[in-house]
Structure formats: structure tokens, C-alpha cells
Design an enzyme around this catalytic site. Sequence first.
Site, PDB file in Angstrom:
ATOM      1  N   GLY A 197     -63.164 103.086  50.968  1.00 15.16           N
ATOM      2  CA  GLY A 197     -63.746 104.312  51.494  1.00 15.16           C
ATOM      3  C   GLY A 197     -63.129 104.793  52.794  1.00 15.16           C
ATOM      4  N   ASP A 198     -62.387 103.924  53.469  1.00 15.02           N
ATOM      5  CA  ASP A 198     -61.631 104.304  54.672  1.00 15.02           C
ATOM      6  C   ASP A 198     -60.487 103.305  54.797  1.00 15.02           C
ATOM      7  OD1 ASP A 198     -60.608 105.202  57.041  1.00 15.02           O
ATOM      8  OD2 ASP A 198     -62.393 104.806  58.246  1.00 15.02           O
ATOM      9  N   ALA A 199     -59.570 103.372  53.839  1.00 17.89           N
ATOM     10  CA  ALA A 199     -58.524 102.354  53.717  1.00 17.89           C
ATOM     11  C   ALA A 199     -57.335 102.604  54.635  1.00 17.89           C
ATOM     12  CB  ALA A 199     -58.053 102.271  52.266  1.00 17.89           C
TER      13      ALA A 199
END
Length: 272
Positions: A197-199
Amino acid sequence: MPPADDTTPRALAGAPTGPVAVPAAVERVAGGARLEPVWENQLGGLTFRVGAERYVKWAPAGVTGLDLAAEAARLAWAARWTTVPEVLEQGADDEGAWLVTAALRGRSAVEAPWVDRPAEAAAAIGEGLRALHDALPVGDCPFSWSTAERVARALEHLDAGDTPAGWSPEHRDLTVAEARARLRDVPDVDLLVVCHGDACAPNTLIGDDGRWAAHVDLGSLGVADRWADLAVAAWSTEWNYGPGYAGTVYDAYGLAPDPDRIAFHRLLWDAT
């Protein structure tokens, strides 16, 4: 992570560059231990190192997009299958919310020495993301990060007055109508996985051996197409290391670049 300029999208998070006011809840959590501010984002969220064994994240009250209770739930779920921070405490008061986690082995991919060894860091990011996607069971995941939900949110932002003029250089020349049309042209799902989701690069920790060690900042973790993570993970190497390392991420992940899916998911990232 560098500050935003004409080569980076929007305003980016990073290490604080000036004095940081310590919220009362963070002071209480520290209990007299040394506090070091290590990260701040554009929404007012802060992260502090507490001594050598803990971290505390703090988010101001009333800010959309910084739900630390949701992150705590995701960390507790993911910890059964992969290495993520252990949740020690989570709470909120009138001033804001906080999340206390145990420190992990490894350093962020944007800290020394990895920021000076970008090829190794990019490989660790790709390898780690593939390991995360392979480890987390889609059928057991109660969290969603679906493209449909995010597209709806992006269109709402445009309705509210957001424009591509404030997005990344790749997208700033789009008209609002063009952005809407591209966001509605959703590619078929390649493979559903549990996405980080926030790589972005800072959220992979790398061990002394140069291999990925853990992932942090999983507040948006949920089921989505793997390209929603992969396109942005590779893109973030440009912001943190400069051009030339996106291909290393794809190679280490084990997939050839998919230009259409990459373009769509980067636009969606910008728009949300």
C-alpha cells in the site's frame, strides 16, 4: 528522500530538516528515554526513535489519511506471515494518535549505506516486495486497497478541485478531463495479492547482508493488483536514487515491465 522539485511528485515525506515540536503523548511514551525525530510527512505525521528499542508514530487529530489504529490492525495481521514491526501500544487523545512499535533489524533503503549503493538497494526492494506478496494470503486478508475504491477517491478529489498541475512531471500536462479518462480506463487485474500500500523505497528495511529484512509503514495494506505496489516501488527509486534503477526492481521481483499497468498505477498513485 529528497524534497519535491520539478523531477519529483507532489511534496514528499522525509527526515526533518529543522526543529520538531514533540507532542505530549510522545513525551509520555518515551518516559525520559532519548527521542530522535526521524521522519515527517506532508500531513503532519511524525516518527520518533525512542532509545534504541522502540519507534513511535504520531498523527495529528482530524487528519484524513493517517489512521494509526488501522495500521496497528494491519501490522498485527501481517506479522503472522512476514517481518513487520511488533505493535507495543496504540492510542489517541484530543491532540492526536500514536503507535508504538518495536525496532527491527535493518536500515531503511534510503539511509546510509544503501542510499549510496542504489543497485543493491533496488534489488532488495524488488526481492522484498515479491516475498511480501508471496507470503501474505489473499483469501485470509480482511483489508482492501482495491483499484475501484481508489479510482472513486481520485475522481472525488478532481471533483473537489484537485488538478494534475500539482502531480508528478509525467502527469502535470494532463487536463482534468484527460486525467479522468485515463483513471476510468482501468487495466485488467494481472494478479491479486495483499499489497503493501506504500511500497516506496523508504519502507523496505535492508540487513547488513544486503538482503531485504522487513517492511514498515503498512497503514494502507490490502488486497489489490500486484502492479499497484510494483509500479510505485520502482518509480520511487527515481526519487531516491536517480534514474536507472527501476529495471533492477522489476528484475529482482521477477517480472518484465508492463508499460500499460505501470502507467495506470503511477497515475492512480498521483491522483490519490
